[in-house]
Enzyme design. Structure first.
Site, PDB file in Angstrom:
ATOM      1  N   VAL A 169     -15.384   1.042   0.492  1.00  0.00           N
ATOM      2  CA  VAL A 169     -16.433   0.318   1.209  1.00  0.00           C
ATOM      3  C   VAL A 169     -16.254   0.610   2.695  1.00  0.00           C
ATOM      4  CG1 VAL A 169     -17.396  -1.945   1.768  1.00  0.00           C
ATOM      5  CG2 VAL A 169     -16.511  -1.504  -0.536  1.00  0.00           C
ATOM      6  N   THR A 175      -8.321  -9.652   2.569  1.00  0.00           N
ATOM      7  CA  THR A 175      -8.424  -9.094   1.210  1.00  0.00           C
ATOM      8  C   THR A 175      -7.048  -8.923   0.565  1.00  0.00           C
ATOM      9  OG1 THR A 175      -8.576  -6.907   2.228  1.00  0.00           O
ATOM     10  CG2 THR A 175     -10.632  -7.938   1.526  1.00  0.00           C
ATOM     11  N   ASN A 193       0.854  -1.178   0.000  1.00  0.00           N
ATOM     12  CA  ASN A 193       0.000   0.000   0.000  1.00  0.00           C
ATOM     13  C   ASN A 193       0.900   1.241   0.000  1.00  0.00           C
ATOM     14  OD1 ASN A 193       0.868   0.409   2.702  1.00  0.00           O
ATOM     15  ND2 ASN A 193      -0.913  -0.662   3.514  1.00  0.00           N
ATOM     16  N   ASP A 215      -4.438 -10.812   1.022  1.00  0.00           N
ATOM     17  CA  ASP A 215      -3.996 -12.144   0.607  1.00  0.00           C
ATOM     18  C   ASP A 215      -4.721 -12.588  -0.661  1.00  0.00           C
ATOM     19  OD1 ASP A 215      -2.425 -12.284   3.011  1.00  0.00           O
ATOM     20  OD2 ASP A 215      -4.264 -12.763   4.077  1.00  0.00           O
TER      21      ASP A 215
END
Length: 291
Positions: free
Chosen positions: A204, A211, A130, A213
């Site tokens: 969301v 998520t 990220n 993985d």
């Protein structure tokens, strides 16, 4: 030809994280998956309680030696997840290096916290950090798309051929209800020219586990099928994520009831129910090629 993955990740009895998030989707897409469980927990740590065991580096070595003794350690991919144990991580790196010597075409997607960047990233061909992790790896902040491109170039220089920044704080052109993801891939001819893409992902309002993985597993699968087309691989990967998450959040709200926030058990990924979307995802997230 059979395509075989060695997946070294966590395992939970109940729910989906680590190998439970990665193995089924890969098997659905035709990959053979050999799993080593770095931990075995009753459930993921987002629950109020959990119990289980942690695999040590020595125990990992014993398992891998057993595979070697039977001469069945031929792998096309190694898939790993986050680990907090230094010796275990170093043993994973040793295994990857040995497998790469046996198969120079081995691809190793990684989704690890970048503490040991000097050992892990150089042996990885695909990484999925990220924004925070990408900044830690490179020591460069991302404030603009140009910054993100420079960070991805720095990550390429460290070893990986494919970099996908899974989420960032960059403003979306579609509004504040979307996250921006970016990807970059070196050309197969070995030149330093890259294909770069930008993806706008709907936000969301929920916290999911597993998520990352699932994302790493799907990026492995779709880059295998589209090795020279990062745009398509990302569109397939992000679309799978969209379908799984939407099915999960809808089911969780149904279980929780009106006005109630879903609990961690209710937010377990609806993986089996998403089999058709994993196999052939309708493209709902399109990538834009950027310069």
């Amino acid at each position: 030809m059979e395509c075989r993955v060695l997946s070294i990740q966590s395992h939970v009895v109940r729910g989906y994280v680590g190998n439970k998030s990665a193995s089924f989707p890969l098997q659905v897409l035709g990959f053979e998956v050999d799993s080593i469980n770095s931990v075995q927990f009753s459930n993921h740590t987002g629950y109020s309680h959990w119990k289980g065991q942690v695999l040590t580096a020595d125990e990992l070595h014993v398992l891998y030696e057993g595979i070697k003794l039977n001469n069945v350690h031929q792998y096309d991919y190694v898939l790993t997840g986050y680990t907090r144990d230094t010796s275990f991580l170093e043993m994973v790196v040793d295994i990857v290096q040995e497998l790469k010597r046996a198969n120079p075409n081995l691809y190793v997607p990684q989704n690890l916290y970048p503490v040991y960047k000097n050992k892990v990233v150089p042996v990885a061909d695909i990484i999925t950090p990220n924004q925070f992790e990408a900044e830690l790896l490179t020591g460069k902040n991302i404030s603009t798309e140009k910054d993100a491109v420079e960070v991805m170039d720095l990550l390429h220089a460290m070893g990986p051929d494919t970099v996908v920044i899974t989420s960032s704080d960059l403003p979306s052109r579609l509004g504040d209800r979307f996250l921006v993801s970016l990807g970059s891939q070196l050309r197969p001819d070995g030149s330093r020219t890259t294909q770069r893409v930008r993806i706008e992902v709907p936000k969301v309002d929920a916290v999911f586990v597993g998520t990352g993985d699932l994302f790493a597993a799907m990026l492995l699968a779709w880059t295998h099928h589209y090795p020279n087309d990062l745009k398509t691989a990302c569109e397939k990967t992000f679309s799978v994520m969209h379908h799984v998450i939407q099915r999960t959040i809808s089911y969780a709200h149904e279980l929780a009831g009106p006005g109630r926030r879903p609990s961690p058990p209710q937010l377990e990924l609806r993986m089996v129910q998403s089999k058709a979307d994993i196999e052939d995802p309708a493209i709902v997230t399109e990538a834009t090629v950027i310069s």
